[in-house]
Motif scaffolding. Structure first.
Motif, short mmCIF file in Angstrom:
data_model
loop_
_atom_site.label_atom_id
_atom_site.label_comp_id
_atom_site.label_asym_id
_atom_site.label_seq_id
_atom_site.Cartn_x
_atom_site.Cartn_y
_atom_site.Cartn_z
N ALA A 161 2.37 4.03 -9.72
CA ALA A 161 2.09 3.00 -8.72
C ALA A 161 3.01 1.82 -9.02
O ALA A 161 3.08 1.36 -10.16
CB ALA A 161 0.64 2.57 -8.78
N GLY A 178 0.77 -1.23 0.00
CA GLY A 178 0.00 0.00 0.00
C GLY A 178 0.80 1.28 0.00
O GLY A 178 0.44 2.23 0.68
N PHE A 179 1.90 1.32 -0.72
CA PHE A 179 2.65 2.56 -0.84
C PHE A 179 1.82 3.58 -1.63
O PHE A 179 1.12 3.22 -2.57
CB PHE A 179 3.98 2.34 -1.57
N THR A 180 1.95 4.85 -1.26
CA THR A 180 1.29 5.89 -2.04
C THR A 180 2.07 6.11 -3.32
O THR A 180 3.25 5.74 -3.42
CB THR A 180 1.23 7.22 -1.27
N LYS A 181 1.43 6.73 -4.30
CA LYS A 181 2.13 7.03 -5.54
C LYS A 181 3.31 7.97 -5.30
O LYS A 181 4.35 7.83 -5.94
CB LYS A 181 1.16 7.60 -6.58
N ASN A 182 3.16 8.89 -4.37
CA ASN A 182 4.28 9.80 -4.06
C ASN A 182 5.47 9.04 -3.47
O ASN A 182 6.62 9.34 -3.79
CB ASN A 182 3.84 10.91 -3.11
N GLN A 183 5.20 8.06 -2.61
CA GLN A 183 6.28 7.25 -2.05
C GLN A 183 6.96 6.43 -3.15
O GLN A 183 8.18 6.31 -3.16
CB GLN A 183 5.74 6.31 -0.97
N CYS A 184 6.16 5.91 -4.07
CA CYS A 184 6.71 5.14 -5.19
C CYS A 184 7.61 6.02 -6.05
O CYS A 184 8.72 5.62 -6.42
CB CYS A 184 5.59 4.54 -6.04
N ALA A 244 3.09 10.73 -11.39
CA ALA A 244 2.84 9.76 -10.33
C ALA A 244 2.90 8.36 -10.93
O ALA A 244 2.60 8.17 -12.12
CB ALA A 244 1.48 10.00 -9.69
#
Length: 135
Positions: free
Chosen positions: A61, A10-16, A59
């Motif tokens: 995923a 469940g990483f956010t797109k920003n974290q990815c 962004a």
């Protein structure tokens, strides 16, 4: 297990995006070709190109496997920074031929660029062992 190796779901797109850009930047400093970087991270050429462009609105995923690969690149880099004092070794080590048993004259980058997770893991494990780490 190092904290960065504990991949969560469940990483956010920003974290990815942040992780991917960091890994791509390291791979570039390691002198990896775009093809090698794509194999190491298991990403498409277009994703690699977008990660390099630094578009603030972009962004992406990524799946758990891709995030695990990013984690290995970041941990290899962190380990090299602990082992070596000079940037030439920190960034050049993975491109140097290695005659140790596992590498058999190949570079760590060549091994990682095979694209399978085992090669990436084993490369990390052997580099990490240089600092006296035990798994």
């Amino acid at each position: 297990m190092p904290l960065a190796l504990q991949v969560q779901q469940g990483f956010t797109k920003n974290q990815c995006v942040t992780g991917l850009r960091a890994a791509v930047g390291i791979l570039e400093k390691w002198a990896a070709s775009s093809e090698q970087a794509c194999h190491v991270l298991r990403i498409s050429r277009s994703t690699y190109t977008r990660a390099r462009q630094r578009d603030p609105d972009w962004a992406v995923a990524l799946d758990a496997d891709q995030m695990q690969r990013i984690s290995f690149v970041l941990n290899i880099h962190a380990t090299l920074r602990l082992i070596f004092d000079n940037p030439q070794n920190v960034y050049g080590f993975v491109s140097m031929a290695n005659d140790n048993e596992f590498f058999n004259g190949r570079t760590p980058l060549e091994i990682m660029a095979q694209g399978d997770m085992i090669s990436l893991y084993e490369t990390f494990r052997r580099i990490d062992a240089l600092r006296g780490a035990q798994w």
